[in-house]
Design an enzyme around this catalytic site. Structure first.
Site, PDB file in Angstrom:
ATOM      1  CG  ASP A 173       0.769  -2.019  -1.425  1.00 17.83           C
ATOM      2  OD1 ASP A 173       1.208  -2.046  -2.199  1.00 17.83           O
ATOM      3  OD2 ASP A 173       0.985  -1.186  -0.243  1.00 17.83           O
ATOM      4  CB  SER A 174       3.466  -5.490  -1.779  1.00 17.18           C
ATOM      5  OG  SER A 174       4.211  -4.354  -1.733  1.00 17.18           O
TER       6      SER A 174
ATOM      7  CB  CYS B 142       0.968  -3.304  -5.131  1.00 14.88           C
ATOM      8  SG  CYS B 142       2.644  -4.143  -5.449  1.00 14.88           S
TER       9      CYS B 142
ATOM     10  CD  GLU C 139       7.853   1.000   4.621  1.00 12.39           C
ATOM     11  OE1 GLU C 139       8.576   0.204   5.288  1.00 12.39           O
ATOM     12  OE2 GLU C 139       6.905   0.539   3.949  1.00 12.39           O
TER      13      GLU C 139
ATOM     14  CB  CYS D 208       6.165   4.746  -5.150  1.00 11.97           C
ATOM     15  SG  CYS D 208       6.506   3.853  -3.443  1.00 11.97           S
TER      16      CYS D 208
ATOM     17  CG  HIS E  40       5.535   4.065   0.861  1.00 13.63           C
ATOM     18  ND1 HIS E  40       5.551   2.666   0.247  1.00 13.63           N
ATOM     19  CD2 HIS E  40       5.958   3.589   1.945  1.00 13.63           C
ATOM     20  CE1 HIS E  40       5.583   1.859   0.975  1.00 13.63           C
ATOM     21  NE2 HIS E  40       6.018   2.231   2.014  1.00 13.63           N
TER      22      HIS E  40
END
Lengths: 248, 248
Positions: free
Chosen positions: A7-8, A70, A148, A180, A182
């Site tokens: 992943d990034s 990602c 985050e 996504c 997240h």
């Protein structure tokens, strides 16, 4: 058997978590390119170059599978990665679309993701290929910084849901693609706001694909190793929190 | 007379706006390194390298001043930039601290910024050097994505203010340092929540320093040119909205 997860940044831990819990590999090698996150605002050739570098790094571990956790890399670099790898490469976008291929074609699908993912049209293109007609794309970029910051439910999240989804008939949504990595951390809030919707989670979609298409069976034990191109302590601390695993 | 304004992205437009409105230069050349934003998560040597590249680019325009409108670059690269430039280089951090040097030394100062800026201790160090004793540092990272989404007041912003400042006696704050170039766009909300506080805005601090220390006078006309290392359309569209200028 070993699996590389790339992943990034740290979001791909939501994918690694599902693969780890499914115990399909003896070992997972996670690489987060945290020195160059986010990929979303970089141009295609740059993302392809970074993705190939991640592949080279993961080859050091003799991996048998590569999971591209990602969305930016999945949307632009997957073909190049497949060319360079001598093992299967699976991206979150194809897995996510495959996970719903047997759903009713007139299902109301809410597609969420970052601006880049939504604007790339990759999900929409694949969904239309599978015959889905009712796709509502919604870029929901504030979800990333919220996750985050560890803010995944409560007043702020509810307000942001109202901001993004105020014009949507929430009860009529059948499927929500969490486009996504997240977003699965916001699962509780999605369930609260969309009571009738089935959530499509990249990690679960990847696990389903590994089981169905590659006939992988559950191992007795599965471990994970974590690598980051910058700030590995941050990755490890998030992994402790998010993976519910004592072995990180 | 020409002035270069350098930021990692679009936030520095808040600084450019003040310089433009003060008409201290015939022309402002703005460069946003949007291909490599954010700098906040990169290591020091990388930020220094990127900053020197920005300086080289801006030298093409025969600038007479360089304003570093990026807190990360201001905290780590300012000395290197000063060495390489044959003209004055001013960073937002030194300007912000200088702007309040005549305030009472027992003022209650709320210092806001990104995690990196707060953790760098650069503001705290300079403030203590000036004799200030009561500094409350608060990392407020969600303000950046909110501003980038154009959400600068209303319910969500109020909730985020409550999240970050619930343990602060708001009426007792005398000065608030807006230690991130995105934050001035939240001015209305800061004023609503902190009724007795004076807001210290990097752009205004830079203008004050240019007038006082360099005796710059108002020109008849001042123009701005915009450059970005990626997605210049986005920068221009934000500039149209944020600069209230028809000439962008």
């Amino acid at each position: 058997m070993k699996c590389g997860v790339f992943d990034s940044g740290i979001g791909g831990l939501s994918v690694a978590r599902e693969i780890l819990n499914a115990k399909l590999f003896d070992e997972i090698i996670y690489f987060g390119d945290t020195a160059r996150v986010p990929y979303g605002n970089k141009n295609e050739s740059t993302i392809i170059r970074y993705s190939l570098e991640a592949l080279e790094f993961l080859k050091n571990f003799d991996i048998d599978f590569l999971i591209v956790a990602c969305n930016s890399a999945s949307s632009v670099a997957i073909e190049e990665l497949k060319k360079e790898a001598s093992f299967p490469v699976i991206g979150v976008i194809e897995a996510g679309v495959k996970a719903i291929e047997n759903e009713k074609k007139d299902a109301n699908i809410l597609l969420t993701g970052t601006k880049r993912t939504i604007n790339s049209q990759k999900y929409q293109h694949l969904l239309k290929q599978k015959g889905f007609k009712k796709i509502i794309p919604k870029a929901t970029p504030l979800f990333v910084p919220l996750v985050e910051e560890g803010i995944v439910e409560g007043k702020i999240v509810d307000e942001v849901f109202d901001l993004y989804f105020h014009d949507i008939k929430k009860d009529e949504i059948d499927l929500i693609i969490l486009g996504c990595t997240h977003y699965p951390f916001l699962e509780k809030s999605f369930k609260k706001h969309f009571k009738n919707a089935k959530l499509i989670h990249s990690g679960q979609a990847i696990v389903k694909m590994l089981k169905n298409d590659f006939s992988l069976k559950e191992k007795k034990e599965s471990k994970i190793k974590l690598f980051a191109s910058d700030n590995p302590e941050e990755l490890r601390s998030r992994a402790k929190e998010w993976l519910n695993s004592s072995q990180v």
